[in-house]
Scaffold this motif. Structure first.
Motif, PDB file in Angstrom:
ATOM      1  N   SER A 189       0.818  -1.201   0.000  1.00 50.14           N
ATOM      2  CA  SER A 189       0.000   0.000   0.000  1.00 50.14           C
ATOM      3  C   SER A 189       0.855   1.255   0.000  1.00 50.14           C
ATOM      4  O   SER A 189       0.351   2.345  -0.223  1.00 50.14           O
ATOM      5  CB  SER A 189      -0.920   0.003   1.224  1.00 50.14           C
ATOM      6  N   GLU A 190       2.180   1.106   0.267  1.00 51.74           N
ATOM      7  CA  GLU A 190       3.046   2.269   0.370  1.00 51.74           C
ATOM      8  C   GLU A 190       4.071   2.360  -0.747  1.00 51.74           C
ATOM      9  O   GLU A 190       4.609   3.434  -0.979  1.00 51.74           O
ATOM     10  CB  GLU A 190       3.783   2.243   1.715  1.00 51.74           C
ATOM     11  N   SER A 238      -0.845  -2.896  -8.438  1.00 52.20           N
ATOM     12  CA  SER A 238      -1.207  -1.688  -9.179  1.00 52.20           C
ATOM     13  C   SER A 238      -2.687  -1.612  -9.498  1.00 52.20           C
ATOM     14  O   SER A 238      -3.172  -0.592  -9.987  1.00 52.20           O
ATOM     15  CB  SER A 238      -0.406  -1.612 -10.481  1.00 52.20           C
ATOM     16  N   LYS A 239      -3.412  -2.726  -9.243  1.00 49.72           N
ATOM     17  CA  LYS A 239      -4.835  -2.816  -9.583  1.00 49.72           C
ATOM     18  C   LYS A 239      -5.046  -2.501 -11.061  1.00 49.72           C
ATOM     19  O   LYS A 239      -6.044  -1.893 -11.463  1.00 49.72           O
ATOM     20  CB  LYS A 239      -5.663  -1.881  -8.695  1.00 49.72           C
ATOM     21  N   ASP A 240      -4.105  -2.931 -11.865  1.00 49.69           N
ATOM     22  CA  ASP A 240      -4.093  -2.620 -13.289  1.00 49.69           C
ATOM     23  C   ASP A 240      -4.340  -3.880 -14.105  1.00 49.69           C
ATOM     24  O   ASP A 240      -3.828  -4.958 -13.789  1.00 49.69           O
ATOM     25  CB  ASP A 240      -2.730  -2.016 -13.660  1.00 49.69           C
ATOM     26  N   SER A 264       1.965   5.485 -16.500  1.00 47.42           N
ATOM     27  CA  SER A 264       1.308   4.184 -16.442  1.00 47.42           C
ATOM     28  C   SER A 264       1.450   3.553 -15.062  1.00 47.42           C
ATOM     29  O   SER A 264       2.494   3.671 -14.415  1.00 47.42           O
ATOM     30  CB  SER A 264       1.912   3.245 -17.494  1.00 47.42           C
ATOM     31  N   LYS A 265       0.394   2.862 -14.618  1.00 51.22           N
ATOM     32  CA  LYS A 265       0.455   2.136 -13.343  1.00 51.22           C
ATOM     33  C   LYS A 265       1.313   0.885 -13.466  1.00 51.22           C
ATOM     34  O   LYS A 265       1.907   0.431 -12.491  1.00 51.22           O
ATOM     35  CB  LYS A 265      -0.959   1.783 -12.878  1.00 51.22           C
ATOM     36  N   THR A 266       1.339   0.301 -14.666  1.00 53.65           N
ATOM     37  CA  THR A 266       2.193  -0.856 -14.944  1.00 53.65           C
ATOM     38  C   THR A 266       3.053  -0.506 -16.140  1.00 53.65           C
ATOM     39  O   THR A 266       2.534  -0.341 -17.250  1.00 53.65           O
ATOM     40  CB  THR A 266       1.349  -2.103 -15.247  1.00 53.65           C
ATOM     41  N   LEU A 275       9.056  -5.101 -14.804  1.00 49.36           N
ATOM     42  CA  LEU A 275       7.918  -4.189 -14.802  1.00 49.36           C
ATOM     43  C   LEU A 275       7.883  -3.434 -13.489  1.00 49.36           C
ATOM     44  O   LEU A 275       8.149  -3.996 -12.423  1.00 49.36           O
ATOM     45  CB  LEU A 275       6.605  -4.955 -14.985  1.00 49.36           C
ATOM     46  N   LEU A 276       7.521  -2.171 -13.561  1.00 47.85           N
ATOM     47  CA  LEU A 276       7.353  -1.348 -12.367  1.00 47.85           C
ATOM     48  C   LEU A 276       5.857  -1.195 -12.115  1.00 47.85           C
ATOM     49  O   LEU A 276       5.121  -0.667 -12.956  1.00 47.85           O
ATOM     50  CB  LEU A 276       8.005   0.021 -12.563  1.00 47.85           C
ATOM     51  N   LEU A 277       5.405  -1.696 -10.976  1.00 46.51           N
ATOM     52  CA  LEU A 277       3.993  -1.609 -10.599  1.00 46.51           C
ATOM     53  C   LEU A 277       3.835  -0.493  -9.582  1.00 46.51           C
ATOM     54  O   LEU A 277       4.360  -0.558  -8.480  1.00 46.51           O
ATOM     55  CB  LEU A 277       3.509  -2.930  -9.992  1.00 46.51           C
ATOM     56  N   SER A 278       3.106   0.549  -9.962  1.00 45.77           N
ATOM     57  CA  SER A 278       2.877   1.674  -9.062  1.00 45.77           C
ATOM     58  C   SER A 278       1.552   1.498  -8.364  1.00 45.77           C
ATOM     59  O   SER A 278       0.526   1.257  -9.016  1.00 45.77           O
ATOM     60  CB  SER A 278       2.877   2.992  -9.845  1.00 45.77           C
ATOM     61  N   ASN A 279       1.554   1.622  -7.056  1.00 46.68           N
ATOM     62  CA  ASN A 279       0.319   1.484  -6.304  1.00 46.68           C
ATOM     63  C   ASN A 279      -0.513   2.743  -6.460  1.00 46.68           C
ATOM     64  O   ASN A 279      -0.038   3.842  -6.182  1.00 46.68           O
ATOM     65  CB  ASN A 279       0.632   1.242  -4.824  1.00 46.68           C
ATOM     66  N   PRO A 280      -1.771   2.635  -6.912  1.00 46.90           N
ATOM     67  CA  PRO A 280      -2.596   3.826  -7.144  1.00 46.90           C
ATOM     68  C   PRO A 280      -2.931   4.582  -5.870  1.00 46.90           C
ATOM     69  O   PRO A 280      -3.351   5.730  -5.918  1.00 46.90           O
ATOM     70  CB  PRO A 280      -3.860   3.249  -7.791  1.00 46.90           C
TER      71      PRO A 280
END
Length: 366
Positions: free
Chosen positions: A32-33, A180-182, A298-300, A350-355
């Motif tokens: 989450s962080e 990332s919920k992507d 991009s989130k992913t 891949l870089l997954l960014s948490n929204p």
């Protein structure tokens, strides 16, 4: 002394897998962080057949009484070598997504993820039986802690001008990264071989590219902001017509369009390839992504420039005929070598960014 060496090697392998699990759980407990980096791999595993006779397939060559004298001992050795390659390809974290080709059936996939130390991880797979006459298929392994498939199907490649010819299906998987919920759309490919010559066989790969392009266009039309990943053994080079012109997978990154496709071989620092034939390295194994996975918002997204051909020393053997090294294959013709595969894996991060966090504020590094 030799027995003690193998006990030590086995202990180190188990310890490494346990470290992977602890680090993975620790990393994702803070999802989450943080933004996180995950690895994605494609690997042609060279004829991963079991030792049972499938009467509906031409698998006689890989039976104990077949021309290659395929045995349970050789099969188990190969399964263990593949597991070690997968672990090594992920560095300190096992890959989250692994596209495979030249797997015979669900049994060999189950043996790989449940009868090796990979069972300590959370791999599952998507696989469908394809019409290939020899019985080799494509599959996708995924870490179910991180990725959730929501839909999967085989996409058949038909040849209107040659209805007797059959080839592997293209595996399509739509899924979601929990972090990332992507949503992402994945395609695993193994296009028709160059048997008979590159030019003579090219129309078959062009047809495979047309079928794949049609599916990609339908996704872009309905979901232009969702990422697309295409991986596989294409039996063509990135600059060949099937990939560059028909699939339209670009090699130029100077300007990117979110709805276009980009072949990550264009950013590879390795000028060699993943498969060697008669002394020449070929770049048949590739990963292609949509442009929206190259953008900063991009989130992913692809963590550039991480595309690599995984060519560690243990996957190579001396090329006595053509000099240099070559992939350490299981067979050379009918001669058993006892290696890993005649192809090298390729991978990208891949870089997954948490929204729910600020993208790029923090991230886990491998």
């Amino acid at each position: 002394m030799k027995k003690g060496f193998w006990y030590l090697a086995f202990f180190k392998t188990i310890l490494l897998v346990l470290v992977f699990i602890l680090q993975r759980n620790s990393s994702f407990s803070q999802s989450s962080e943080k933004s996180v980096i995950v690895d994605m791999v494609f690997y042609n595993v060279e004829n991963l057949f079991d030792t049972w006779d499938d009467t509906l397939k031409a698998d006689e060559e890989f039976l104990p009484w077949g021309d290659k004298h395929w045995s349970i001992k050789r099969y188990n050795d190969k399964i263990n070598k593949l597991y070690k390659t997968i672990v090594a390809a992920g560095g300190w974290d096992s890959p989250v997504l692994i596209g495979l080709c030249e797997v015979e059936n669900k049994k060999v996939l189950n043996d790989l993820i449940y009868d090796t130390p990979l069972s300590k991880l959370e791999y599952r797979f998507e696989h469908f039986e394809s019409p290939d006459r020899r019985g080799i298929d494509v599959a996708l392994l995924y870490d179910q802690q991180i990725f959730k498939p929501v839909f999967a199907e085989p996409i058949s490649v038909d040849f209107p001008n040659d209805t007797m010819y059959v080839t592997r299906d293209i595996l399509y998987v739509k899924g979601i990264f929990y972090h990332s919920k992507d949503t992402i759309h994945l395609f695993v490919n193994h296009w028709p071989s160059r048997r008979g010559g590159q030019l003579e066989s090219e129309p078959r790969r062009i047809q495979a590219a047309r079928v794949l392009r049609a599916k990609v266009d339908s996704i872009i039309l309905l979901s232009p902001n969702q990422g697309i990943v295409i991986m596989g053994d294409f039996n063509d080079q990135p600059e060949n017509k099937s990939l560059l012109k028909v699939l339209n997978a670009r090699l130029n990154y100077e300007e990117t369009d979110s709805c276009s496709l980009y072949n990550l071989h264009g950013i590879s620092e390795n000028e060699a390839g993943s498969y060697k034939y008669r002394g020449i390295w070929d770049k048949f194994d590739q990963i292609i992504v949509s442009g929206n996975m190259l953008g900063t918002q991009s989130k992913t997204k692809v963590d550039l420039p991480t595309f690599v051909i995984f060519n560690l020393e243990f996957l190579l053997i001396e090329d006595e005929k053509y000099l240099g090294n070559k992939p350490f294959a299981t067979y050379a013709g009918f001669k058993y070598l006892g290696g890993f595969s005649d192809h090298l894996p390729v991978k990208v991060s891949l870089l997954l960014s948490n929204p729910e966090s600020v993208p790029g504020k923090s991230r886990k590094t491998n």
